[in-house]
Design a protein around this motif. Structure first.
Motif, PDB file in Angstrom:
ATOM      1  N   HIS A  30      25.237  41.444  36.249  1.00 27.29           N
ATOM      2  CA  HIS A  30      26.462  41.518  35.167  1.00 27.29           C
ATOM      3  C   HIS A  30      26.414  40.583  34.036  1.00 27.29           C
ATOM      4  O   HIS A  30      25.748  39.593  34.166  1.00 27.29           O
ATOM      5  CB  HIS A  30      27.710  41.610  35.924  1.00 27.29           C
ATOM      6  CG  HIS A  30      27.749  40.418  36.929  1.00 27.29           C
ATOM      7  ND1 HIS A  30      27.533  40.468  38.180  1.00 27.29           N
ATOM      8  CD2 HIS A  30      28.428  39.051  36.675  1.00 27.29           C
ATOM      9  CE1 HIS A  30      27.679  39.234  38.702  1.00 27.29           C
ATOM     10  NE2 HIS A  30      28.118  38.463  37.846  1.00 27.29           N
ATOM     11  N   PHE A  32      29.558  39.671  32.163  1.00 30.33           N
ATOM     12  CA  PHE A  32      30.863  39.172  31.806  1.00 30.33           C
ATOM     13  C   PHE A  32      30.747  37.597  31.640  1.00 30.33           C
ATOM     14  O   PHE A  32      30.211  37.062  32.604  1.00 30.33           O
ATOM     15  CB  PHE A  32      31.621  39.674  32.785  1.00 30.33           C
ATOM     16  CG  PHE A  32      32.115  41.101  32.873  1.00 30.33           C
ATOM     17  CD1 PHE A  32      32.762  41.860  31.831  1.00 30.33           C
ATOM     18  CD2 PHE A  32      31.237  42.089  33.688  1.00 30.33           C
ATOM     19  CE1 PHE A  32      33.162  43.295  31.858  1.00 30.33           C
ATOM     20  CE2 PHE A  32      31.431  43.532  33.622  1.00 30.33           C
ATOM     21  CZ  PHE A  32      32.519  44.016  32.794  1.00 30.33           C
ATOM     22  N   TYR A  37      38.397  35.629  29.302  1.00 27.50           N
ATOM     23  CA  TYR A  37      39.321  36.415  29.823  1.00 27.50           C
ATOM     24  C   TYR A  37      40.366  35.081  30.519  1.00 27.50           C
ATOM     25  O   TYR A  37      39.874  34.043  30.532  1.00 27.50           O
ATOM     26  CB  TYR A  37      39.118  37.010  31.091  1.00 27.50           C
ATOM     27  CG  TYR A  37      38.048  38.218  30.788  1.00 27.50           C
ATOM     28  CD1 TYR A  37      38.346  39.473  30.234  1.00 27.50           C
ATOM     29  CD2 TYR A  37      36.760  37.763  30.949  1.00 27.50           C
ATOM     30  CE1 TYR A  37      37.642  40.447  29.827  1.00 27.50           C
ATOM     31  CE2 TYR A  37      35.679  38.933  30.573  1.00 27.50           C
ATOM     32  CZ  TYR A  37      36.235  40.085  30.002  1.00 27.50           C
ATOM     33  OH  TYR A  37      35.152  41.094  29.776  1.00 27.50           O
ATOM     34  N   ASN A 102      44.373  39.236  28.603  1.00 24.54           N
ATOM     35  CA  ASN A 102      43.114  39.933  28.932  1.00 24.54           C
ATOM     36  C   ASN A 102      42.585  39.389  30.342  1.00 24.54           C
ATOM     37  O   ASN A 102      42.106  38.379  30.684  1.00 24.54           O
ATOM     38  CB  ASN A 102      42.074  39.865  27.724  1.00 24.54           C
ATOM     39  CG  ASN A 102      40.956  40.656  27.919  1.00 24.54           C
ATOM     40  OD1 ASN A 102      41.044  41.783  28.627  1.00 24.54           O
ATOM     41  ND2 ASN A 102      39.897  40.378  27.248  1.00 24.54           N
ATOM     42  N   LEU A 104      40.198  39.902  33.862  1.00 21.31           N
ATOM     43  CA  LEU A 104      38.930  40.608  34.477  1.00 21.31           C
ATOM     44  C   LEU A 104      39.043  40.553  35.861  1.00 21.31           C
ATOM     45  O   LEU A 104      39.594  39.735  36.665  1.00 21.31           O
ATOM     46  CB  LEU A 104      38.002  39.560  34.012  1.00 21.31           C
ATOM     47  CG  LEU A 104      36.489  39.882  34.761  1.00 21.31           C
ATOM     48  CD1 LEU A 104      36.027  41.264  34.109  1.00 21.31           C
ATOM     49  CD2 LEU A 104      35.646  38.939  34.316  1.00 21.31           C
ATOM     50  N   GLU A 116      44.138  48.088  39.042  1.00 18.27           N
ATOM     51  CA  GLU A 116      43.879  48.485  37.817  1.00 18.27           C
ATOM     52  C   GLU A 116      44.856  49.464  37.472  1.00 18.27           C
ATOM     53  O   GLU A 116      45.240  49.467  36.237  1.00 18.27           O
ATOM     54  CB  GLU A 116      42.335  49.317  37.795  1.00 18.27           C
ATOM     55  CG  GLU A 116      41.342  48.439  37.944  1.00 18.27           C
ATOM     56  CD  GLU A 116      40.293  49.367  38.401  1.00 18.27           C
ATOM     57  OE1 GLU A 116      39.815  50.203  37.524  1.00 18.27           O
ATOM     58  OE2 GLU A 116      39.508  49.066  39.508  1.00 18.27           O
ATOM     59  N   ASN A 125      45.740  44.652  28.951  1.00 15.60           N
ATOM     60  CA  ASN A 125      44.179  44.674  28.739  1.00 15.60           C
ATOM     61  C   ASN A 125      43.320  43.938  29.836  1.00 15.60           C
ATOM     62  O   ASN A 125      43.758  42.928  30.465  1.00 15.60           O
ATOM     63  CB  ASN A 125      43.918  43.671  27.329  1.00 15.60           C
ATOM     64  CG  ASN A 125      44.519  44.322  26.110  1.00 15.60           C
ATOM     65  OD1 ASN A 125      44.347  45.671  26.085  1.00 15.60           O
ATOM     66  ND2 ASN A 125      45.004  43.620  25.044  1.00 15.60           N
ATOM     67  N   TYR A 126      42.564  44.745  30.193  1.00  8.01           N
ATOM     68  CA  TYR A 126      41.673  44.151  31.302  1.00  8.01           C
ATOM     69  C   TYR A 126      40.324  44.841  31.338  1.00  8.01           C
ATOM     70  O   TYR A 126      40.113  46.037  30.880  1.00  8.01           O
ATOM     71  CB  TYR A 126      42.321  44.298  32.662  1.00  8.01           C
ATOM     72  CG  TYR A 126      42.298  45.921  33.219  1.00  8.01           C
ATOM     73  CD1 TYR A 126      41.376  46.380  33.853  1.00  8.01           C
ATOM     74  CD2 TYR A 126      43.335  46.836  32.485  1.00  8.01           C
ATOM     75  CE1 TYR A 126      41.353  47.612  34.402  1.00  8.01           C
ATOM     76  CE2 TYR A 126      43.321  47.923  33.022  1.00  8.01           C
ATOM     77  CZ  TYR A 126      42.166  48.671  33.775  1.00  8.01           C
ATOM     78  OH  TYR A 126      42.215  49.901  34.197  1.00  8.01           O
ATOM     79  N   GLN A 127      39.333  44.384  32.023  1.00 10.52           N
ATOM     80  CA  GLN A 127      38.084  44.960  32.380  1.00 10.52           C
ATOM     81  C   GLN A 127      37.777  44.716  33.878  1.00 10.52           C
ATOM     82  O   GLN A 127      38.221  43.821  34.520  1.00 10.52           O
ATOM     83  CB  GLN A 127      36.989  44.432  31.391  1.00 10.52           C
ATOM     84  CG  GLN A 127      37.145  44.766  30.003  1.00 10.52           C
ATOM     85  CD  GLN A 127      35.983  44.466  29.147  1.00 10.52           C
ATOM     86  OE1 GLN A 127      35.891  43.275  28.855  1.00 10.52           O
ATOM     87  NE2 GLN A 127      34.955  45.254  28.871  1.00 10.52           N
ATOM     88  N   CYS A 129      34.481  43.880  36.364  1.00 13.22           N
ATOM     89  CA  CYS A 129      33.108  43.715  36.755  1.00 13.22           C
ATOM     90  C   CYS A 129      32.878  44.115  37.993  1.00 13.22           C
ATOM     91  O   CYS A 129      33.356  43.532  39.179  1.00 13.22           O
ATOM     92  CB  CYS A 129      33.067  42.014  36.454  1.00 13.22           C
ATOM     93  SG  CYS A 129      31.547  41.526  37.188  1.00 13.22           S
TER      94      CYS A 129
END
Length: 214
Positions: A30, A32, A37, A102, A104, A116, A125-127, A129
């Motif tokens: 990964h 990231f 964040y 933001n 993670l 999520e 806002n988020y991502q 991994c």
């Protein structure tokens, strides 16, 4: 008293009893960068171990799902906060006290997605991994033999429960089942078996387990 744990080898170093891994952890590459964040959420000890892009000095909050995750983060000299009970619902309650832009989420492939869903509903806002994958072993015949004549089995994940009852369990095995969360207890019940939820990090764990076997 013979008690077996079912952790993957990656996190077996701090097992309190004999550990027999039912699956393995494979790291997923990964890219990231944690500094992109202002909030990190680690959903498991394996996530804390396999996430490679956490700088020595991270200036924003870190949340871990439970004591095991916190322990792995502490090994990397990072302080983190965990809910009193390790589950997604309680992590979500913690999130309401943070002002972040933001986030993670670090988890395994096909990991829990309640956090999520909450962030989506809140318009945050988020991502995500996915730092590792959980893989079944190639065979379970030798593993199965290690569960003979045991007094109790501790499950630390739903995945371990699923593998045990599909690959190892026979009705002839007579022992107590212990779950490290209500979610794991529910999974065991789906196979028609009862279990006892334990506080794995309690100083009285041995006494608690022993008392159920008498």
């Amino acid at each position: 008293m013979k008690i077996i744990e079912t952790r993957p080898a990656l996190t077996s170093s701090w097992s309190k009893f004999q550990n027999v891994p039912l699956y393995e952890i494979k790291e997923i590459k990964h890219s990231f960068n944690a500094l992109d964040y202002d909030l990190l959420i680690f959903q498991s000890p394996s996530a804390a171990i396999t996430f490679k892009n956490l700088p020595k000095e991270y200036p924003f909050p870190i949340i871990g799902m439970g004591p095991g995750t916190i322990r792995e983060l502490n090994k990397k000299d990072h302080q983190a906060i965990a809910p009193k009970k390790p589950n997604s619902k309680n992590v979500i309650e913690l999130l309401s006290s943070y002002d972040f832009q933001n986030a993670l989420i670090i988890r395994g492939r096909e990991g829990l997605n309640q956090i999520e869903s909450y962030l989506n509903a809140m318009g945050k806002n988020y991502q995500v991994c996915e730092a590792y994958a959980r893989l079944k072993l190639e065979a379970y015949s030798e593993v199965s033999d290690q569960f003979s004549n045991v007094d109790g089995i501790i499950f630390s994940s739903v995945f371990a429960v699923e593998i045990f009852f599909s690959e190892v369990f026979t009705e002839a095995k007579s022992c107590k089942f212990f779950a490290m969360s209500e979610r794991i207890k529910k999974s065991i019940l789906n196979y028609g078996q009862d279990s006892i939820v334990i506080d794995y990090f309690s100083e009285n764990l041995n006494e608690t387990i022993r008392s159920t076997l008498t």
